[in-house]
Scaffold this motif. Sequence first.
Motif, short mmCIF file in Angstrom:
data_model
loop_
_atom_site.label_atom_id
_atom_site.label_comp_id
_atom_site.label_asym_id
_atom_site.label_seq_id
_atom_site.Cartn_x
_atom_site.Cartn_y
_atom_site.Cartn_z
N CYS A 167 22.03 20.97 10.11
CA CYS A 167 22.12 21.20 10.88
C CYS A 167 22.81 19.85 12.26
O CYS A 167 22.44 19.24 12.03
CB CYS A 167 21.02 21.86 11.68
SG CYS A 167 20.40 23.72 10.82
N ASP A 187 21.08 20.74 28.06
CA ASP A 187 20.65 21.38 27.36
C ASP A 187 20.31 21.37 25.71
O ASP A 187 21.65 20.24 24.73
CB ASP A 187 21.81 22.63 27.05
CG ASP A 187 23.02 22.71 27.36
OD1 ASP A 187 22.87 21.77 27.44
OD2 ASP A 187 23.55 23.61 27.33
N THR A 188 19.93 21.79 24.47
CA THR A 188 19.98 20.94 23.29
C THR A 188 20.38 22.62 22.48
O THR A 188 20.11 24.04 22.80
CB THR A 188 18.32 21.06 22.52
OG1 THR A 188 17.89 20.17 24.15
CG2 THR A 188 18.41 19.98 21.25
N TRP A 189 21.31 22.01 21.59
CA TRP A 189 21.56 23.44 20.78
C TRP A 189 21.85 22.89 19.59
O TRP A 189 21.97 21.68 19.66
CB TRP A 189 22.92 23.82 21.30
CG TRP A 189 23.03 24.40 22.24
CD1 TRP A 189 23.80 23.75 23.32
CD2 TRP A 189 23.94 26.10 22.76
NE1 TRP A 189 24.13 24.84 24.19
CE2 TRP A 189 23.75 26.76 24.00
CE3 TRP A 189 23.96 27.17 21.97
CZ2 TRP A 189 23.81 27.36 24.50
CZ3 TRP A 189 24.31 28.28 22.54
CH2 TRP A 189 24.51 28.61 23.79
N LYS A 190 21.72 23.77 18.45
CA LYS A 190 22.25 23.56 17.22
C LYS A 190 22.73 24.16 16.28
O LYS A 190 23.48 25.72 16.44
CB LYS A 190 20.49 23.43 16.23
CG LYS A 190 20.17 25.10 15.50
CD LYS A 190 18.62 24.34 14.60
CE LYS A 190 18.33 25.79 14.38
NZ LYS A 190 17.24 25.92 12.65
N TRP A 199 23.06 19.00 15.52
CA TRP A 199 22.12 19.04 16.99
C TRP A 199 23.13 18.59 17.47
O TRP A 199 23.31 17.41 18.10
CB TRP A 199 20.84 18.78 17.02
CG TRP A 199 19.76 19.14 15.47
CD1 TRP A 199 20.23 19.18 14.11
CD2 TRP A 199 18.70 20.21 16.14
NE1 TRP A 199 19.22 20.05 13.93
CE2 TRP A 199 18.60 20.14 14.96
CE3 TRP A 199 18.21 20.55 16.65
CZ2 TRP A 199 17.15 21.38 14.75
CZ3 TRP A 199 17.50 21.03 16.62
CH2 TRP A 199 16.19 21.84 15.42
N THR A 206 22.46 28.41 17.14
CA THR A 206 21.33 28.76 18.17
C THR A 206 20.98 27.34 19.68
O THR A 206 20.99 26.32 19.47
CB THR A 206 20.23 28.30 17.42
OG1 THR A 206 20.71 28.79 16.04
CG2 THR A 206 19.01 28.80 17.71
N ASN A 207 20.13 28.17 20.94
CA ASN A 207 20.28 27.82 21.49
C ASN A 207 18.80 26.87 21.58
O ASN A 207 18.06 27.55 21.05
CB ASN A 207 20.55 28.06 22.86
CG ASN A 207 20.33 27.46 24.37
OD1 ASN A 207 20.12 28.59 26.00
ND2 ASN A 207 20.00 26.20 24.19
N ILE A 208 18.57 25.71 21.60
CA ILE A 208 17.22 25.61 21.43
C ILE A 208 16.16 25.88 22.86
O ILE A 208 16.71 24.66 23.75
CB ILE A 208 16.86 24.18 21.45
CG1 ILE A 208 17.97 24.17 19.56
CG2 ILE A 208 15.32 23.46 20.68
CD1 ILE A 208 17.11 25.74 18.89
N VAL A 231 12.68 24.92 25.22
CA VAL A 231 11.99 24.08 24.73
C VAL A 231 11.05 24.41 26.35
O VAL A 231 11.29 24.81 27.57
CB VAL A 231 12.46 22.50 25.70
CG1 VAL A 231 11.15 21.71 25.63
CG2 VAL A 231 13.68 21.78 24.62
N LYS A 260 10.52 17.43 29.25
CA LYS A 260 12.17 16.93 28.31
C LYS A 260 13.66 16.33 29.08
O LYS A 260 12.77 15.57 30.46
CB LYS A 260 12.69 18.71 28.40
CG LYS A 260 13.53 18.89 29.29
CD LYS A 260 14.17 20.98 29.22
CE LYS A 260 14.82 20.85 30.52
NZ LYS A 260 15.40 22.18 30.31
#
Length: 200
Positions: free
Chosen positions: A157, A173-176, A159, A185-187, A189, A194
């Motif tokens: 993946c 924001d974090t996505w993979k 990221w 996919t939006n991760i 938290v 963070k």
Amino acid sequence: MERKEMLSMDHVDIPTTWSSVQIDHNGTIPQPKYGSSLVPLLSKGQLLLFGGSDQSIRALFSNELYSFSWENQQWTLVETNFPYDNSLNPTFPRRHFHTAIVYKEEMYIFAGKANGYWHDLWKYTPNTKIWTKILYNSECKIPAKRYGHSAVLYDDCMWIFGGFDCESWMCDDTWKFDFRDNKWTNIIVESNEKPSCRMQ
């Protein structure tokens, strides 16, 4: 002042030391730019340098690709192919402050900015020198258009984190992106602990 020198770092000795790389000037040395990406292509003993923009008033954006050979210490401007005749693969936009990773010995370029913002993903195949636009899974949401984010490869993946989006907001924001099914996919938290909004 513009600088075109190249450095390498020896991480075996302690303390670590930098040394200047003696470039073979018979090649095509890239012109100074900012917001470019640089990734290793280990199977071919190369570095791949992509994109960026110059420091002129017009801010000319680039989609040039250069390779650097570790063996002969020489830069080469790569003549790549864009599948213009395929409506699913339009002309590859020029950009800077994108991200690049290597997955299964192919380079992937995500997002960035030129005269607009992007959230597209492109694959460069070294063996054919062809760029291909990756079509996302239609069932998933995708990250907002952005530049100045960070990206790494882990567990098949890509990221990504942060950046500056097309609504003029810094992101946290974090996505993979899963290469196995082309799905984002939006991760989410759950913890309040963070990283804060940030960009490169």
